[in-house]
Design an enzyme around this catalytic site. Structure first.
Site, PDB file in Angstrom:
ATOM      1  N   TYR A   4     127.898 -16.010  73.452  1.00  0.00           N
ATOM      2  CA  TYR A   4     127.262 -15.437  74.634  1.00  0.00           C
ATOM      3  C   TYR A   4     127.993 -15.865  75.903  1.00  0.00           C
ATOM      4  O   TYR A   4     128.293 -15.038  76.779  1.00  0.00           O
ATOM      5  CB  TYR A   4     125.797 -15.865  74.705  1.00  0.00           C
ATOM      6  CG  TYR A   4     125.103 -15.407  75.959  1.00  0.00           C
ATOM      7  CD1 TYR A   4     124.686 -14.089  76.111  1.00  0.00           C
ATOM      8  CD2 TYR A   4     124.884 -16.286  77.015  1.00  0.00           C
ATOM      9  CE1 TYR A   4     124.065 -13.658  77.275  1.00  0.00           C
ATOM     10  CE2 TYR A   4     124.264 -15.867  78.177  1.00  0.00           C
ATOM     11  CZ  TYR A   4     123.861 -14.553  78.305  1.00  0.00           C
ATOM     12  OH  TYR A   4     123.257 -14.139  79.461  1.00  0.00           O
ATOM     13  N   GLY A  17     114.451  -4.885  81.240  1.00  0.00           N
ATOM     14  CA  GLY A  17     114.371  -6.293  80.889  1.00  0.00           C
ATOM     15  C   GLY A  17     113.595  -7.118  81.902  1.00  0.00           C
ATOM     16  O   GLY A  17     113.163  -6.620  82.952  1.00  0.00           O
TER      17      GLY A  17
END
Length: 305
Positions: free
Chosen positions: A129, A10
Site C-alpha cells: 500500500y 468513501g
C-alpha cells in the site's frame, strides 16, 4: 466554482463532498454510487475525460484508493490500479482541463523509524500500500506538476460499515466480549474525516487564489494511539469490560507496518487557520452505533450525509 470529487463514496470522500458544499460539486463512485453520485471508472481515461468535459471543474480532489490490507492483499492488481493508475489518469485529466488538483496520499509512504516526518523527508514504504501511494505521488507530480499532494494518517468518522475504519472495528471487538489481542506497539494518529475534508477545502481555496503552500503537505491529528489504547478508551468511555482485550505486537511483528509515522504539520496551520477536532470528543459518536452485535442502534443514522 465547480468541483469534482473522485472517490466520493468513501469515508473521506463523503466528508469532502460536504466540505465543498459552497461549490457546484460532482461526486463519483464506482462500486458504490448511491444518491447523486456519478458512476465513473477512475482507471478509464475515457470515462474521466467524459466526466471532466461535462463538469468543467475548477478544482478536483482525488480520494480514490483502498487502504484496508485485507482488501488490497486479496486483489493486488485491482488495488494497484485503483491507487496508482487512477491517480495518474485523474492528474492527466486535471492538467488537460486546467483544474486545480488536490491528491490524497498517506503517511504509509514512510517506514516509521524516524518521526516526525516533514513533507521533504525521504519516503521508504514498508508494504505494498505504501509503495503504491508513493508511486501515485510520482505519477501525479509527473502528470500535473501544479497539484497539491496531501498526506493523511488513518481516518475515522461516521461510517457505513464497521470495517470502514480501524476505530469502529476495534469498538466491535471491545463490545463483543470475545478474547482479542490488539497491537500496542504501532502508533496511529486517528484524524476525523471531517477535519481532513476541511483541510482539503481550505487547501483547494488557497490553490484557486494562487497561493503556493508546497507541492506536498501534511495533516494529522496530534494524539498518538495504538489499537490497544484505542480499545481502552472506548471501554472506559462506554463503561464496557476490557479484560478480554490483551496488548500484543501483531502489527509490529509482521514487519510491514510502520511503528510511528507521525507527520510534521507545522507548515499548514498558519496558512489554513484552526480546524482541529479533539479525538476524545469526536470518537464517541463515531463508534457508539457499532457497540451492539447487530450493528448501528435502530433509528440511528450511520452517516449524516
Amino acid at each position: 466554482m465547480r468541483a469534482v470529487i473522485f472517490g466520493a463514496s468513501g469515508l473521506l470522500g463523503r466528508s469532502v463532498m460536504r466540505a465543498f458544499g459552497d461549490m457546484t460539486v460532482t461526486g463519483t463512485g464506482f462500486s458504490r454510487t448511491a444518491g447523486s453520485l456519478v458512476a465513473v471508472d477512475a482507471t478509464s481515461a475515457d470515462a474521466i475525460a467524459r466526466l471532466l468535459g461535462r463538469g468543467r471543474p475548477d478544482v478536483i480532489v482525488n480520494c480514490v484508493g483502498e487502504r484496508r490490507p485485507a482488501v488490497w492483499a486479496g486483489a493486488p492488481d485491482r488495488a494497484r490500479a485503483g491507487n496508482v493508475d487512477a491517480a495518474r489518469l485523474i492528474a492527466e485529466g486535471a492538467r488537460r482541463c486546467g483544474a486545480r488538483l488536490v491528491h490524497i496520499s498517506s503517511d504509509y509512504v514512510f517506514d516509521g523509524t524516524a518521526p516526525p516526518y516533514r513533507p521533504d523527508s525521504l519516503p521508504n514504504p514498508l508494504n505494498a500500500y505504501g509503495r503504491w501511494k508513493l508511486l501515485a505521488e510520482h505519477a501525479v507530480r509527473a502528470a500535473c506538476p501544479d497539484a497539491a499532494i496531501l498526506r493523511l494518517p488513518v481516518l475515522y468518522g461516521p461510517v457505513r460499515f464497521a470495517a470502514e475504519t480501524n476505530l469502529t472495528e476495534i469498538a466491535r471487538r471491545v463490545a463483543g466480549g470475545a478474547p482479542v489481542e490488539l497491537d500496542d506497539v504501532c502508533v496511529r494518529y486517528p484524524t476525523h474525516a471531517d477535519e481532513a475534508a476541511e483541510v482539503c477545502r481550505r487547501l483547494a481555496g488557497a490553490l484557486l487564489e494562487g497561493q503556493r503552500l508546497g507541492s506536498v503537505v501534511h495533516w494529522s491529528a496530534e494524539q498518538g494511539l495504538t489499537k490497544y489504547r484505542m480499545a481502552l478508551l472506548i471501554a472506559r468511555r462506554f463503561r464496557l469490560a476490557a479484560d478480554h482485550v490483551r496488548a500484543g505486537d501483531a502489527d509490529a511483528a509482521s514487519g510491514d507496518r510502520p511503528v510511528d509515522c507521525r507527520l510534521d504539520c507545522q507548515d499548514l496551520p498558519a496558512a489554513l487557520g484552526p480546524v482541529r477536532r479533539l479525538f476524545d470528543i469526536e470518537f464517541p459518536p463515531a463508534v457508539e452505533p457499532w457497540l451492539t452485535p447487530a450493528g448501528p442502534v435502530p433509528g440511528r443514522r450511520k452517516d449524516p450525509s
